[in-house]
Design a protein around this motif. Sequence first.
Motif, short mmCIF file in Angstrom:
data_model
loop_
_atom_site.label_atom_id
_atom_site.label_comp_id
_atom_site.label_asym_id
_atom_site.label_seq_id
_atom_site.Cartn_x
_atom_site.Cartn_y
_atom_site.Cartn_z
N GLY A 191 0.81 -1.20 0.00
CA GLY A 191 0.00 0.00 0.00
C GLY A 191 0.84 1.25 0.00
N GLN A 192 2.14 1.06 -0.06
CA GLN A 192 3.00 2.23 -0.10
C GLN A 192 3.12 2.74 -1.52
OE1 GLN A 192 6.39 0.15 1.95
NE2 GLN A 192 6.72 2.27 2.55
N PRO A 193 3.30 4.03 -1.70
CA PRO A 193 3.55 4.53 -3.05
C PRO A 193 4.91 4.02 -3.52
CG PRO A 193 3.78 6.31 -1.46
CD PRO A 193 3.27 5.11 -0.71
N GLY A 194 4.99 3.68 -4.81
CA GLY A 194 6.26 3.21 -5.36
C GLY A 194 6.73 1.94 -4.71
N ASP A 195 5.80 1.10 -4.30
CA ASP A 195 6.15 -0.17 -3.67
C ASP A 195 7.01 -0.99 -4.64
OD1 ASP A 195 6.29 -2.69 -2.67
OD2 ASP A 195 4.18 -2.79 -2.06
N GLN A 196 8.29 -1.10 -4.30
CA GLN A 196 9.22 -1.74 -5.24
C GLN A 196 8.98 -3.23 -5.34
OE1 GLN A 196 12.68 -0.19 -3.47
NE2 GLN A 196 12.51 1.75 -4.55
N THR A 197 8.52 -3.83 -4.25
CA THR A 197 8.22 -5.26 -4.30
C THR A 197 7.11 -5.50 -5.31
OG1 THR A 197 8.72 -5.31 -1.97
CG2 THR A 197 7.65 -7.25 -2.86
N ALA A 198 6.12 -4.62 -5.26
CA ALA A 198 5.00 -4.77 -6.21
C ALA A 198 5.48 -4.57 -7.63
CB ALA A 198 3.92 -3.74 -5.87
N MET A 199 6.36 -3.59 -7.82
CA MET A 199 6.87 -3.34 -9.18
C MET A 199 7.62 -4.55 -9.70
SD MET A 199 8.08 0.59 -9.49
CE MET A 199 9.20 0.61 -8.15
N MET A 200 8.45 -5.12 -8.82
CA MET A 200 9.23 -6.28 -9.24
C MET A 200 8.31 -7.46 -9.53
SD MET A 200 12.81 -6.37 -7.23
CE MET A 200 12.26 -6.08 -5.60
N MET A 204 8.00 -9.45 -13.02
CA MET A 204 8.20 -10.90 -13.12
C MET A 204 6.97 -11.55 -13.73
SD MET A 204 11.20 -11.60 -12.00
CE MET A 204 11.60 -13.06 -11.12
N THR A 205 5.80 -11.06 -13.35
CA THR A 205 4.55 -11.63 -13.86
C THR A 205 4.47 -11.48 -15.37
OG1 THR A 205 3.51 -11.00 -11.81
CG2 THR A 205 2.04 -11.55 -13.61
N ILE A 206 5.01 -10.38 -15.86
CA ILE A 206 4.95 -10.14 -17.32
C ILE A 206 6.05 -10.92 -18.04
CG2 ILE A 206 5.21 -8.37 -19.11
CD1 ILE A 206 4.06 -6.39 -16.92
N TYR A 207 7.27 -10.82 -17.53
CA TYR A 207 8.40 -11.36 -18.29
C TYR A 207 8.58 -12.87 -18.14
CZ TYR A 207 9.77 -6.56 -19.23
OH TYR A 207 9.78 -5.28 -19.67
N MET A 208 8.40 -13.37 -16.93
CA MET A 208 8.71 -14.78 -16.70
C MET A 208 7.89 -15.74 -17.55
SD MET A 208 11.36 -15.22 -15.04
CE MET A 208 11.42 -16.93 -14.57
N LEU B 9 16.47 -2.85 -12.57
CA LEU B 9 17.64 -3.41 -13.26
C LEU B 9 18.01 -4.77 -12.68
CD1 LEU B 9 20.16 -0.53 -13.93
CD2 LEU B 9 19.19 -2.12 -15.58
N LEU B 10 17.88 -4.86 -11.35
CA LEU B 10 18.20 -6.13 -10.67
C LEU B 10 17.29 -7.25 -11.16
CD1 LEU B 10 19.79 -7.57 -8.34
CD2 LEU B 10 17.86 -6.99 -6.89
N VAL B 11 15.99 -6.93 -11.25
CA VAL B 11 15.02 -7.94 -11.71
C VAL B 11 15.33 -8.36 -13.14
CG1 VAL B 11 12.61 -8.38 -12.25
CG2 VAL B 11 13.21 -7.17 -10.17
N LEU B 12 15.58 -7.35 -14.00
CA LEU B 12 15.89 -7.66 -15.40
C LEU B 12 17.15 -8.53 -15.50
CD1 LEU B 12 15.08 -4.32 -17.24
CD2 LEU B 12 13.92 -6.52 -17.52
N SER B 13 18.15 -8.15 -14.67
CA SER B 13 19.39 -8.93 -14.69
C SER B 13 19.13 -10.37 -14.26
CB SER B 13 20.44 -8.33 -13.75
OG SER B 13 20.58 -6.98 -14.02
#
Lengths: 323, 356
Positions: A191-200, A204-208, B9-13
Amino acid sequence: MWDAIVIRPFINVLLLIYQLVGNFGIAIILFTLLIRLITYPLNASQIKSSAAMTELQKDKRYLDIQEKYKGDKEKLAQEQMKLYKEVGYNPMSSCLPTLLQFPIIIGLYQAIIRAMASTPFDMLNLTRHVYKGFLSIENLIPLNNHFLWMNLGQPERLQLGFINFGIPVLAILVVVTSYMQSKLMQPPTSGQPGDQTAMMSNMMTIYMPFLMGYLALTLASGLALYFFVSNVLSIVQYGIMGKLNWDNLLPKKRPAGPAGSRTINAKAAAPKKAAPKPAAPKSKPAGSASTKTNPAKTTTTKAKPKKIEPPQLKSGSKEENES
Amino acid sequence: MKESNRKILLVLSLIIIASLALTGCSSGATSTNNWPGVNADSETVYFANTTLLSLRMADGTVKWQYPEKADAKHLLYSSPVVLEDKILVGDYGGVLRSINPNTGTLLWTFEEADNRYIASPVVTGDQIFAASMDGTLYALNQNGVLQWKFETKAGLWVSPVANGDMVYQSSMDKKLYALKKSDGSLVWEADMGAASVTVPVLSEDASTLYVNTFSNKIIALETATGKVKWETPTNDTVWSQPFLVDGLLYFGDNAGNVYSLDSSTGSVKWTITLTGAVISGGVALADGLVFASENGEVVMLSTDGAKVWTRTVTGQLYSNLVAVEDRVLVPVMKGDQLLVCFDSNGNQVWTYTPSK
């Protein structure tokens, strides 16, 4: 060393299963299941630990620390550790099972590749990996690489009479199950803005799924079968533990209050454009996913503490932006 | 760099590393891993190692390459067959190709097989026999038109043997099949008890076939009936292609032993142990027998089993050696030099090193 400790025992167990069932496809499925059962406690520990971390990230104390020390990483780390101690959370508890599982997964993967020997060189190596006295090469070879319509040593395509190209059924299944796995196992965001875990997680959901799909499309179908079975078993394990997040998979209405990661990103996006004018975000909702993430970074890094009120107010402003 | 950028970048790497690791781990899964196949006449060496190279026998320089760039779906590893007007070579995409020996251009293809060709085709009279990993033996005319096919229950890893009216095919289904050349009808089949990865050897009078199997045996069968004449155990698995000279069978095993067997009785005349596994088939020159061990040792033995000379090649030696007049060609896997030519005294005549 790696070969003797991991690969060779794995190959022999896989071939033993093959010798019992007589079909390499079923042997791969059973072998993957066996390894999953053996590593179940490690997986379970990791899942529980991740869930605990997710919960902790929603804790007000955690959010306060993030906000208060966002300019001082060292202090932030210290305070986080203090909080972990307070609540009895061990940050290593989610890493360690993953680290322990990693060689097992790589070993499983390599054992399957080597057991599907389809060239003389690979066959020679395979025969050298068999424990004499445990398995008999004489009885094992030839390996029956056929499973359903597939030759497990070759990339899979289903040929239908009425179309003149093969359909990569297994690759499609791998993409779908990889996507489902990522979505279903993605924890609710902080719920935080710019939640990096969520971004990652979103990345991953898209690329993997695409990466796994590409591999399934181009590599031997025995590996694609392993990817598919492994995905399904992961989903099943999460399901057994009651950790599947169906909300991520099913389409849902945009909530009015703080909720899923997209909303959070949208919230985060708005302040960037509206930074000089706090009232503006309402009229400038964020658009695509890509525009959602960048502004969030700006908000975090520009760090204008004077404008940001205490954490409660920050939460409030998020809600305001959302609506 | 911003923290969030760093994380992305870390995730992409991680994704890139994961994909590299997975594809790197799986080289075996994409069928790109095998030893080269070689054949030669007095003028030219044909070297199949993903592509087919034509090299001058005199100095090992390249005449032509087919195709210009390796095609991942149609890699060439099986030994080509060299005829006056064409070269025949099967690929890993299940295509049998006829290539002009002078220019390296494609003449025709036969594309019916569902799996790769590991075995070399065999040509006798006006027929071509091509054994595929799809378990089928295809009989073609000289223009690549299918005459008949015979299906077995497992892949065909080795070439057939043709003689008179018959063609004999060993299959990974543990059987040896005797077929009529004219129509592919089955005359007899023999259960060998285990699969074989060497081509059956026909006796000088064509009355006997010698077959090595994974049950660590060499078995002699009557060509007329398929009945076993004798069996001789070996110390380890035999991958090395046996050959027959003056009534004696010569081959090596995975434990590094080289055997000399009386082909009429199966009795062992002598054995000698090299420093590594003997996987490649040896050859006979006028001055003796040449064998190679996996670890790069190349030896000439007298017909009594005494070492005449020993040379060392950098790399791993799995492919059958090829004898042309008084020279022996040693194909190399995982070496800087991929082909080494020795004369009968063990002098290195030339080497082929691919340009990087």
